[in-house]
Design an enzyme around this catalytic site. Sequence first.
Site, short mmCIF file in Angstrom:
data_model
loop_
_atom_site.label_atom_id
_atom_site.label_comp_id
_atom_site.label_asym_id
_atom_site.label_seq_id
_atom_site.Cartn_x
_atom_site.Cartn_y
_atom_site.Cartn_z
N GLY A 55 38.27 43.21 32.60
CA GLY A 55 38.77 41.85 32.48
C GLY A 55 37.74 40.87 32.99
CB ALA B 141 30.52 49.55 36.12
CE1 TYR C 248 41.72 36.36 34.17
CE2 TYR C 248 43.42 35.27 35.47
CZ TYR C 248 42.64 36.37 35.21
OH TYR C 248 42.77 37.50 35.98
N GLY D 19 34.79 46.77 40.94
CA GLY D 19 36.13 46.29 41.23
C GLY D 19 37.19 47.37 41.24
CB ILE D 20 40.75 47.26 40.19
CG1 ILE D 20 41.15 46.10 41.11
CG2 ILE D 20 41.92 48.26 40.07
CD1 ILE D 20 42.27 45.24 40.55
CE LYS E 10 44.02 39.34 33.02
NZ LYS E 10 43.69 40.80 32.92
CG LEU F 110 35.99 46.81 26.32
CD1 LEU F 110 37.20 47.06 27.22
CD2 LEU F 110 35.84 47.90 25.30
#
Length: 258
Positions: free
Chosen positions: A75, A15, A152, A17-18, A156, A47
């Site tokens: 994310g 929905a 964060y 951003g990237i 990652k 999620l």
Amino acid sequence: MSTNAVRTTLITGAASGIGAALARHLTALGERVIGVDLSNADICADLAVPAERAALVARVQKITPSLDAVVMCAGVSPPVAGDTLVSVNYFGVADLLPRLLPLLQRGRQPRAVVISSLASLHPIDTRLVEMCLAGEEFAARKQAANIGAPSYASSKRALTQWIRRTAALPGWADAGVLLNGIAPGVVKTPMVAPLLETAEGREALSAGVPTVVRDYATAEQIVPLLAFLASPANGYMVGQVPFVDGGADVLLRGEAAL
């Protein structure tokens, strides 16, 4: 089945951003996109919630019997609470993507792509990384809530290790499902916008993600690599997580290749 058949790609975080930029790109190419997000998507799901991840798979199966590609763009970053952050960033991939694997195995030249981050090079909490990789979501959420912001980078780092660990497992590349990731630096998306709006935020970004280019990336500049990795044109990359960061990796690690 015709090799010219329209490809079907599932995109999480579709929905904004990237994810949104990739959805527009693939749609313009005539491909079918199934978008997943908290709202304003074909399938709305959180999620961070294990039960919603499981239900998501059943909802996808009602839409399509197979997937040709899955691109995990969803994310979150601080100030989102650490427990939610680790559930979305790590378990929202490491738990959900294997559940979607049977649909990919029925796809045509199937590909899976995961967005990690340049932050995977930043200092981490080793215990949190270990908990993630062990699949201990409850413990990982508790640890992430305790440590806060370092969650964060830790999520990652764990995600990048998961990509490399998983890509060569039975049922993935040997079944034709090529799994790779990318590690962007700063990208001008709604998630980063609050930091770019203040001098303090821009200084923090510059310190953590130095660049040799003049500006940070737009989402549209990240899309071509994602689209390639999700396409049949990518026929031989397995378990790779290339940096797309304006030179930040080079500046932080120098000439070291490993």
